[in-house]
Design an enzyme around this catalytic site. Structure first.
Site, PDB file in Angstrom:
ATOM      1  N   THR A  91       5.718   2.879  12.991  1.00 21.80           N
ATOM      2  CA  THR A  91       4.832   3.004  12.947  1.00 21.80           C
ATOM      3  C   THR A  91       4.338   3.788  14.424  1.00 21.80           C
ATOM      4  O   THR A  91       5.135   3.736  15.106  1.00 21.80           O
ATOM      5  CB  THR A  91       3.944   1.684  12.495  1.00 21.80           C
ATOM      6  N   ASP A  92       3.470   4.489  14.675  1.00 21.66           N
ATOM      7  CA  ASP A  92       3.345   5.206  16.109  1.00 21.66           C
ATOM      8  C   ASP A  92       3.088   3.650  17.307  1.00 21.66           C
ATOM      9  O   ASP A  92       2.707   4.616  17.785  1.00 21.66           O
ATOM     10  CB  ASP A  92       2.466   6.016  15.672  1.00 21.66           C
ATOM     11  N   GLU A  93       2.780   2.662  16.290  1.00 18.01           N
ATOM     12  CA  GLU A  93       2.147   1.783  17.887  1.00 18.01           C
ATOM     13  C   GLU A  93       2.905   1.230  18.387  1.00 18.01           C
ATOM     14  O   GLU A  93       2.950   0.180  19.230  1.00 18.01           O
ATOM     15  CB  GLU A  93       1.652   0.650  16.252  1.00 18.01           C
TER      16      GLU A  93
ATOM     17  N   PHE B 254       0.555  -1.142  -0.096  1.00 17.16           N
ATOM     18  CA  PHE B 254       0.323  -0.051   0.450  1.00 17.16           C
ATOM     19  C   PHE B 254       0.729   0.814  -0.058  1.00 17.16           C
ATOM     20  O   PHE B 254       0.464   1.938  -1.343  1.00 17.16           O
ATOM     21  CB  PHE B 254      -0.862  -0.267   1.267  1.00 17.16           C
ATOM     22  N   ILE B 255       1.313   1.932   0.676  1.00 18.26           N
ATOM     23  CA  ILE B 255       2.447   3.176   1.097  1.00 18.26           C
ATOM     24  C   ILE B 255       3.607   2.863   0.139  1.00 18.26           C
ATOM     25  O   ILE B 255       3.624   3.665  -0.196  1.00 18.26           O
ATOM     26  CB  ILE B 255       2.895   2.845   2.380  1.00 18.26           C
TER      27      ILE B 255
ATOM     28  N   LYS C   7       7.655  -4.441  15.214  1.00 21.59           N
ATOM     29  CA  LYS C   7       8.171  -2.820  14.498  1.00 21.59           C
ATOM     30  C   LYS C   7       9.113  -2.459  15.351  1.00 21.59           C
ATOM     31  O   LYS C   7      10.163  -1.674  15.005  1.00 21.59           O
ATOM     32  CB  LYS C   7       7.207  -2.264  14.253  1.00 21.59           C
TER      33      LYS C   7
ATOM     34  N   TYR D 224       3.022  -7.337  16.095  1.00 18.91           N
ATOM     35  CA  TYR D 224       2.825  -6.377  14.917  1.00 18.91           C
ATOM     36  C   TYR D 224       4.261  -5.100  15.183  1.00 18.91           C
ATOM     37  O   TYR D 224       4.897  -5.427  15.520  1.00 18.91           O
ATOM     38  CB  TYR D 224       1.715  -5.659  14.500  1.00 18.91           C
TER      39      TYR D 224
HETATM   40  P1  NAD Z   1       1.317  -3.364   3.566  1.00 20.35           P
HETATM   41  O1  NAD Z   1       0.801  -4.579   4.414  1.00 20.35           O
HETATM   42  O2  NAD Z   1       0.392  -3.132   2.342  1.00 20.35           O
HETATM   43  O3  NAD Z   1       2.858  -3.999   2.199  1.00 20.35           O
HETATM   44  C1  NAD Z   1       3.894  -4.621   2.756  1.00 20.35           C
HETATM   45  C2  NAD Z   1       4.784  -4.914   1.816  1.00 20.35           C
HETATM   46  O4  NAD Z   1       5.312  -5.397   2.105  1.00 20.35           O
HETATM   47  C3  NAD Z   1       3.814  -5.946   0.711  1.00 20.35           C
HETATM   48  O5  NAD Z   1       4.041  -5.679  -0.831  1.00 20.35           O
HETATM   49  C4  NAD Z   1       4.172  -7.450   0.733  1.00 20.35           C
HETATM   50  O6  NAD Z   1       4.399  -8.205  -0.396  1.00 20.35           O
HETATM   51  C5  NAD Z   1       5.948  -6.247   1.235  1.00 20.35           C
HETATM   52  N1  NAD Z   1       6.755  -7.937   2.160  1.00 20.35           N
HETATM   53  C6  NAD Z   1       6.178  -8.662   3.010  1.00 20.35           C
HETATM   54  N2  NAD Z   1       7.212  -9.404   3.155  1.00 20.35           N
HETATM   55  C7  NAD Z   1       8.032  -8.978   2.920  1.00 20.35           C
HETATM   56  C8  NAD Z   1       9.287 -10.187   2.432  1.00 20.35           C
HETATM   57  N3  NAD Z   1       9.834 -10.747   3.752  1.00 20.35           N
HETATM   58  N4  NAD Z   1      10.300  -9.517   1.733  1.00 20.35           N
HETATM   59  C9  NAD Z   1      10.349  -8.125   0.859  1.00 20.35           C
HETATM   60  N5  NAD Z   1       9.141  -7.455   1.487  1.00 20.35           N
HETATM   61  C10 NAD Z   1       7.650  -8.084   1.735  1.00 20.35           C
HETATM   62  O7  NAD Z   1       1.780  -2.337   4.409  1.00 20.35           O
HETATM   63  P2  NAD Z   1       1.985  -0.581   4.448  1.00 20.35           P
HETATM   64  O8  NAD Z   1       0.488  -0.401   5.122  1.00 20.35           O
HETATM   65  O9  NAD Z   1       1.682  -0.246   3.033  1.00 20.35           O
HETATM   66  O10 NAD Z   1       3.013  -0.270   5.644  1.00 20.35           O
HETATM   67  C11 NAD Z   1       4.118  -0.335   4.970  1.00 20.35           C
HETATM   68  C12 NAD Z   1       5.451   0.196   5.706  1.00 20.35           C
HETATM   69  O11 NAD Z   1       4.407   1.104   6.497  1.00 20.35           O
HETATM   70  C13 NAD Z   1       5.120  -1.327   6.625  1.00 20.35           C
HETATM   71  O12 NAD Z   1       6.744  -1.104   7.536  1.00 20.35           O
HETATM   72  C14 NAD Z   1       4.513  -0.649   8.285  1.00 20.35           C
HETATM   73  O13 NAD Z   1       4.515  -1.347   9.122  1.00 20.35           O
HETATM   74  C15 NAD Z   1       4.621   1.166   7.957  1.00 20.35           C
HETATM   75  N6  NAD Z   1       3.448   1.821   8.463  1.00 20.35           N
HETATM   76  C16 NAD Z   1       2.149   1.541   8.609  1.00 20.35           C
HETATM   77  C17 NAD Z   1       1.145   2.058   8.629  1.00 20.35           C
HETATM   78  C18 NAD Z   1      -0.669   2.270   7.691  1.00 20.35           C
HETATM   79  O14 NAD Z   1      -1.335   2.750   8.009  1.00 20.35           O
HETATM   80  N7  NAD Z   1      -0.808   1.269   7.237  1.00 20.35           N
HETATM   81  C19 NAD Z   1       0.977   3.249   9.451  1.00 20.35           C
HETATM   82  C20 NAD Z   1       2.964   3.570   9.578  1.00 20.35           C
HETATM   83  C21 NAD Z   1       3.783   2.634   9.286  1.00 20.35           C
HETATM   84  O1  TDX Z   2     -13.442  -4.530  10.358  1.00 17.89           O
HETATM   85  C1  TDX Z   2     -12.796  -3.974  10.790  1.00 17.89           C
HETATM   86  N1  TDX Z   2     -13.213  -3.232  12.451  1.00 17.89           N
HETATM   87  C2  TDX Z   2     -12.647  -2.063  12.782  1.00 17.89           C
HETATM   88  O2  TDX Z   2     -12.954  -1.947  13.856  1.00 17.89           O
HETATM   89  C3  TDX Z   2     -11.883  -3.768  11.306  1.00 17.89           C
HETATM   90  C4  TDX Z   2      -9.988  -4.492  10.225  1.00 17.89           C
HETATM   91  C5  TDX Z   2     -11.237  -2.749  12.304  1.00 17.89           C
HETATM   92  N2  TDX Z   2     -11.123  -2.329  13.239  1.00 17.89           N
HETATM   93  C6  TDX Z   2     -10.459  -1.254  14.122  1.00 17.89           C
HETATM   94  C7  TDX Z   2      -9.585  -1.342  14.331  1.00 17.89           C
HETATM   95  C8  TDX Z   2      -8.520  -0.335  14.745  1.00 17.89           C
HETATM   96  O3  TDX Z   2      -8.844   0.276  15.700  1.00 17.89           O
HETATM   97  O4  TDX Z   2     -10.038  -0.223  13.572  1.00 17.89           O
HETATM   98  C9  TDX Z   2      -9.184   0.639  14.009  1.00 17.89           C
HETATM   99  C10 TDX Z   2      -7.706  -0.064  12.286  1.00 17.89           C
HETATM  100  O5  TDX Z   2      -7.560  -0.528  12.330  1.00 17.89           O
HETATM  101  P1  TDX Z   2      -6.076  -1.481  11.030  1.00 17.89           P
HETATM  102  O6  TDX Z   2      -7.161  -0.896   9.693  1.00 17.89           O
HETATM  103  O7  TDX Z   2      -6.284  -2.676  11.284  1.00 17.89           O
HETATM  104  O8  TDX Z   2      -5.781  -0.514  11.704  1.00 17.89           O
HETATM  105  P2  TDX Z   2      -4.724  -0.648  12.975  1.00 17.89           P
HETATM  106  O9  TDX Z   2      -4.802  -1.877  13.762  1.00 17.89           O
HETATM  107  O10 TDX Z   2      -5.126   0.733  13.368  1.00 17.89           O
HETATM  108  O11 TDX Z   2      -2.948   0.034  12.492  1.00 17.89           O
HETATM  109  C11 TDX Z   2      -2.679   0.203  11.022  1.00 17.89           C
HETATM  110  O12 TDX Z   2      -2.155   1.707  11.416  1.00 17.89           O
HETATM  111  C12 TDX Z   2      -1.199   1.395  11.733  1.00 17.89           C
HETATM  112  C13 TDX Z   2      -1.453  -0.083  10.087  1.00 17.89           C
HETATM  113  O13 TDX Z   2      -2.197  -1.665   9.249  1.00 17.89           O
HETATM  114  C14 TDX Z   2      -0.416   0.042  11.189  1.00 17.89           C
HETATM  115  O14 TDX Z   2       0.270  -0.768   9.651  1.00 17.89           O
HETATM  116  C15 TDX Z   2       0.133   0.264  11.490  1.00 17.89           C
HETATM  117  O15 TDX Z   2       1.365   0.105  11.833  1.00 17.89           O
END
Ligand code: NAD
Ligand code: TDX
Length: 331
Positions: free
Chosen positions: A120-122, A11-12, A151, A147
């Site tokens: 992540t902020d988590e 995604f990101i 991280k 998770y």
């Molecule tokens: P995502 O799950 O959508 O994408 C992860 C990508 O990494 C995928 O394309 C997957 O194929 C690849 N991947 C997984 N394991 C791998 C491996 N062993 N080798 C090579 N590639 C691999 O995740 P995202 O939401 O895009 O998050 C990206 C980064 O940002 C992560 O490090 C996550 O912790 C961080 N992050 C995400 C959020 C959020 O809200 N989604 C917020 C803060 C930080």
């Molecule tokens: O169906 C749902 N219903 C619901 O209430 C799902 C899938 C989630 N939730 C809640 C759980 C969380 O409070 O919504 C909030 C967001 O859930 P997620 O999308 O699973 O995100 P979260 O667990 O907050 O983590 C995300 O933000 C920080 C990303 O997945 C992480 O990769 C990132 O580090």
């Protein structure tokens, strides 16, 4: 200038690659991605001609060494990213997030290559709903889930490699992202695509949990700023003052999609569910002058709804398997 983007088919990472190709056309982009269930080649289709995609594992030391050797910088997004999955099976989280980051660190150390580590902020755990405090770069680490613990561990490895081996690296800890190309397992896309299919949104527990939402493009612009001008060894928090309860998100989505705002259901809560995240991004704003461009969460959500409506071919292949996994968890 060649940048290696790990996890660039997720995604990101994919949004980051799109932004780089659009705004810095002189940069060569190489993506290393394992294409796990979360990675999709189709997310890079619009830029396929401009990007080299290497399908492989960030924990594969020989492969990572050869890619880092021919790069000027590494932006490390690759991770297992979903909390619910980490509760069902933590093992790939330890392998990819810890061993994978260790593998990247050893390669950048050998080759003297600049690293930006995306986190992540988590890692900071959670806040009470009525706590005026926000997370800052000095908030103690206190992760809740496998998770976030993996991280947190990866961040600490980066810090140690900076201090002990003098590598040039920065870290960013960002709040919850939304926008195009987000996997349908995540909260917002799950509800949007469910609503397209006529399924009511599913709120974990009471829905009072708060996330600090930021548009993925604002996150990625901050990453670019840090990569270009961030100080090595520093941790930058990224957030856009977007605190919103899950209940409010669901009601806003229902309203945008022309449904009754009360037409959702409560499902069993996530074990250990973090209550609230909130980011103080003043270092990023003051030192690097970063500002979010998506200042209306409602408008950003409406754009995101439009994107999922227009791109069903992208998300549909992932939907049934994702919902089957949720059915097993009873959520
Ligand atoms: P995502 O799950 O959508 O994408 C992860 C990508 O990494 C995928 O394309 C997957 O194929 C690849 N991947 C997984 N394991 C791998 C491996 N062993 N080798 C090579 N590639 C691999 O995740 P995202 O939401 O895009 O998050 C990206 C980064 O940002 C992560 O490090 C996550 O912790 C961080 N992050 C995400 C959020 C959020 O809200 N989604 C917020 C803060 C930080
Ligand atoms: O169906 C749902 N219903 C619901 O209430 C799902 C899938 C989630 N939730 C809640 C759980 C969380 O409070 O919504 C909030 C967001 O859930 P997620 O999308 O699973 O995100 P979260 O667990 O907050 O983590 C995300 O933000 C920080 C990303 O997945 C992480 O990769 C990132 O580090």
């Amino acid at each position: 200038m060649r940048i290696l983007v790990t996890g660039g088919a997720g995604f990101i990472g994919a949004n980051f690659v799109h932004l780089l190709v659009r705004e810095q056309p002189e940069v060569d982009v190489v993506v290393l991605d394992k294409l796990t269930y979360a990675g999709d080649r189709a997310s890079l289709a619009p830029v396929a001609e401009r990007v080299e995609l290497v399908v492989g594992d960030v924990a594969d030391a020989a492969l990572v060494d050869s890619l880092v050797a021919r790069s000027d910088a590494v932006v490390h997004f690759a991770a297992e990213s979903h909390n619910d999955n980490s509760l069902a099976d933590p093992s790939p989280f330890v392998q990819t997030n810890l061993v994978g980051t260790f593998t990247i660190l050893e390669a950048v150390r050998r080759h003297g290559v600049r690293l930006h580590h995306v986190s992540t902020d988590e890692v900071y755990g959670d806040l009470e709903l009525d706590d005026p405090a926000k997370f800052t770069p000095t908030t103690p680490y206190d992760p809740s889930s496998p998770y976030s613990a993996s991280k947190a561990g990866s961040d600490l490895l980066v810090r140690a490699w900076v201090r002990s081996f003098g590598i040039e690296a920065t870290i960013s800890n960002c709040s919850n992202n939304y926008g195009p190309y987000q996997h349908v397992e995540k909260f917002i896309p799950r509800q949007i695509t469910g609503l397209i299919d006529g399924v009511r949104p599913k709120l974990y527990g009471t829905g009072e949990n708060v996330r600090d939402w930021i548009h993925v493009e604002d996150h990625n612009r901050a990453v670019l700023d840090i990569l270009e001008r961030g100080r090595s060894g520093r941790t930058y928090l990224i957030g856009a003052d977007g605190e919103t309860s899950n209940l409010e998100v669901v009601r806003t989505l229902l309203e945008i999609m022309g449904r009754d705002p009360d037409d959702f259901e409560h499902v069993p809560d996530r074990p250990g569910h973090d209550l609230r995240y909130a980011i103080d991004a003043s270092l990023l704003r003051e030192e690097l002058g970063w500002r979010p461009r998506f200042t209306s969460f409602r408008d950003g959500l409406a754009d995101t709804v439009e994107w999922y409506r227009a791109n069903e071919a992208w998300w549909r292949p992932h939907k049934a398997a994702t919902e089957a996994r949720y059915a097993e968890l009873g959520r």
